[in-house]
Design a protein around this motif. Structure first.
Motif, PDB file in Angstrom:
ATOM      1  N   ASP A 144     -11.475  18.918 -59.606  1.00  0.00           N
ATOM      2  CA  ASP A 144     -11.286  20.256 -59.038  1.00  0.00           C
ATOM      3  C   ASP A 144      -9.880  20.409 -58.470  1.00  0.00           C
ATOM      4  O   ASP A 144      -9.629  21.296 -57.672  1.00  0.00           O
ATOM      5  CB  ASP A 144     -12.321  20.545 -57.946  1.00  0.00           C
ATOM      6  N   HIS A 145      -8.958  19.545 -58.901  1.00  0.00           N
ATOM      7  CA  HIS A 145      -7.586  19.586 -58.385  1.00  0.00           C
ATOM      8  C   HIS A 145      -6.616  20.036 -59.475  1.00  0.00           C
ATOM      9  O   HIS A 145      -5.788  19.270 -59.963  1.00  0.00           O
ATOM     10  CB  HIS A 145      -7.180  18.224 -57.821  1.00  0.00           C
ATOM     11  N   GLU A 190     -12.709  17.561 -48.040  1.00  0.00           N
ATOM     12  CA  GLU A 190     -12.497  18.691 -48.951  1.00  0.00           C
ATOM     13  C   GLU A 190     -11.386  19.528 -48.349  1.00  0.00           C
ATOM     14  O   GLU A 190     -11.584  20.260 -47.375  1.00  0.00           O
ATOM     15  CB  GLU A 190     -13.777  19.504 -49.117  1.00  0.00           C
ATOM     16  N   SER A 191     -10.182  19.399 -48.895  1.00  0.00           N
ATOM     17  CA  SER A 191      -8.982  19.968 -48.267  1.00  0.00           C
ATOM     18  C   SER A 191      -9.061  21.475 -48.082  1.00  0.00           C
ATOM     19  O   SER A 191      -8.607  22.006 -47.069  1.00  0.00           O
ATOM     20  CB  SER A 191      -7.744  19.606 -49.089  1.00  0.00           C
ATOM     21  N   CYS A 192      -9.642  22.197 -49.049  1.00  0.00           N
ATOM     22  CA  CYS A 192      -9.651  23.661 -48.930  1.00  0.00           C
ATOM     23  C   CYS A 192     -10.524  24.116 -47.762  1.00  0.00           C
ATOM     24  O   CYS A 192     -10.285  25.184 -47.167  1.00  0.00           O
ATOM     25  CB  CYS A 192     -10.100  24.319 -50.235  1.00  0.00           C
ATOM     26  N   HIS A 194     -10.736  22.533 -44.892  1.00  0.00           N
ATOM     27  CA  HIS A 194      -9.936  22.340 -43.682  1.00  0.00           C
ATOM     28  C   HIS A 194      -9.038  23.561 -43.454  1.00  0.00           C
ATOM     29  O   HIS A 194      -8.725  23.914 -42.304  1.00  0.00           O
ATOM     30  CB  HIS A 194      -9.092  21.074 -43.796  1.00  0.00           C
ATOM     31  N   GLU A 195      -8.633  24.203 -44.531  1.00  0.00           N
ATOM     32  CA  GLU A 195      -7.818  25.414 -44.419  1.00  0.00           C
ATOM     33  C   GLU A 195      -8.681  26.635 -44.111  1.00  0.00           C
ATOM     34  O   GLU A 195      -8.226  27.576 -43.466  1.00  0.00           O
ATOM     35  CB  GLU A 195      -7.049  25.633 -45.724  1.00  0.00           C
ATOM     36  N   TYR A 196      -9.911  26.622 -44.561  1.00  0.00           N
ATOM     37  CA  TYR A 196     -10.822  27.762 -44.392  1.00  0.00           C
ATOM     38  C   TYR A 196     -11.294  27.880 -42.942  1.00  0.00           C
ATOM     39  O   TYR A 196     -11.334  28.967 -42.366  1.00  0.00           O
ATOM     40  CB  TYR A 196     -12.016  27.582 -45.326  1.00  0.00           C
ATOM     41  N   SER A 230     -20.515  22.345 -51.911  1.00  0.00           N
ATOM     42  CA  SER A 230     -20.445  23.254 -53.055  1.00  0.00           C
ATOM     43  C   SER A 230     -21.836  23.588 -53.565  1.00  0.00           C
ATOM     44  O   SER A 230     -22.788  22.819 -53.396  1.00  0.00           O
ATOM     45  CB  SER A 230     -19.618  22.616 -54.185  1.00  0.00           C
ATOM     46  N   ILE A 250     -15.581  31.230 -50.304  1.00  0.00           N
ATOM     47  CA  ILE A 250     -14.534  30.292 -50.702  1.00  0.00           C
ATOM     48  C   ILE A 250     -15.111  29.430 -51.825  1.00  0.00           C
ATOM     49  O   ILE A 250     -16.303  29.077 -51.790  1.00  0.00           O
ATOM     50  CB  ILE A 250     -14.058  29.415 -49.520  1.00  0.00           C
ATOM     51  N   ARG A 252     -14.205  26.497 -55.299  1.00  0.00           N
ATOM     52  CA  ARG A 252     -13.302  25.584 -55.997  1.00  0.00           C
ATOM     53  C   ARG A 252     -13.456  25.824 -57.503  1.00  0.00           C
ATOM     54  O   ARG A 252     -14.493  26.315 -57.961  1.00  0.00           O
ATOM     55  CB  ARG A 252     -13.613  24.129 -55.666  1.00  0.00           C
TER      56      ARG A 252
END
Length: 282
Positions: A144-145, A190-192, A194-196, A230, A250, A252
């Motif tokens: 997913d990257h 899950e990096s996204c 952490h931004e969410y 997910s 949100i 991925r």
């Protein structure tokens, strides 16, 4: 430049120690030290700093180390291509994260094997898909990257959903992130997400160093906290938890990545063509 020496040098860098690398390679530490000295002499660049605790790359060494690794990747790719040409290759090696291998790959592999029953399939479940692909340990990786790969094909959008104890948010199908902040949050890599989220707003953060789906869901079931996973993972969520859609949403993008030269020959080419036809979002 001798690739045998480069491999030995890269192993020493990986361990940060001549002694540890020497033990694995059945060398002496002094032999590895001489290899590093010879590489510095050959390049004319100081590559390593020796410290009391081991070795570490200089800034110039970090730049060169990436090039050294690329040389080894190229050599591995060359040998694999030669073997394919000489003997043919009826084995497809697929790399995947645990969640994708459990919830997505079975359908894909089943359909592919129906179309190409003669192809043997080997699946490697690991966390570092980029290394798996670049080292030619896998022909194709599911990941997913997307930004990390030049050849990437999207096959599905996978929204994240909140998983909460069954007695929380009864009669609800959606939840906002603000409504989750009063709870303890089971945070994973899950990096996204952490931004969410603004994680400082949660009641408590429970860190999970890896995404062990079943363990995280079990912790939610026991009212330890809430989590966000997910929808692919939560498709078969057990009883005792409730799954809610997030607002705002949100997601991925899951797809597969490969080297361009892989798509040209052998069973990997068949697999890539098959996936593009049967599953691609494009």
């Amino acid at each position: 430049m001798d690739t045998v020496r480069i491999k030995a040098f890269l192993l020493a860098v990986k361990y940060g120690s001549f002694s540890k690398a020497a033990e694995e390679l059945s060398y002496t530490p002094s032999a590895l030290s001489h290899i590093a000295d010879a590489m510095e002499e050959e390049t004319g660049v100081k590559i390593l700093n020796r410290t009391h605790s081991g070795i570490e790359l200089t800034e110039n060494g970090k730049v060169l180390c990436e090039k050294f690794a690329a040389i080894i990747d190229a050599e591995n790719s060359l040998f694999k291509t030669v073997e394919n040409i000489k003997h043919g290759n009826d084995t497809l090696t697929v790399g995947s994260y645990s969640s994708i291998s459990k919830h997505l790959l079975p359908e894909i592999i089943k359909k592919f094997k129906t179309a190409y029953p003669q192809v043997k399939v080997s699946i490697k479940v690991e966390n570092d898909m980029r290394t798996l692909l670049n080292s030619d340990a896998a022909d194709v990786v599911f990941t997913d990257h997307k930004p990390e790969y030049s050849s990437f094909v999207s096959i599905m959008n996978d929204p994240f959903e909140a998983v909460v104890p069954k007695n929380v948010f009864t009669d609800r199908k959606t939840v906002s992130k603000e409504e989750l902040y009063p709870f303890s949050y089971i945070s994973h890599n899950e990096s996204c997400l952490h931004e969410y989220f603004d994680e400082s707003k949660f009641k408590e953060i429970i860190k999970f160093d890896s995404v062990d789906d079943a363990s995280i869901i079990s912790m939610v079931k026991e009212n330890i906290g809430i989590a966000v996973l997910s929808s692919l993972i939560l498709k078969n969520a057990p009883k005792g938890v409730k799954v809610l859609k997030l607002k705002p949403e949100i997601s991925r993008t899951i797809g597969f990545a490969y080297k361009k030269e892989t798509a040209q020959t052998g069973c990997a080419a068949k697999f890539i063509k098959f996936i593009k036809k049967e599953f691609s979002l494009v």
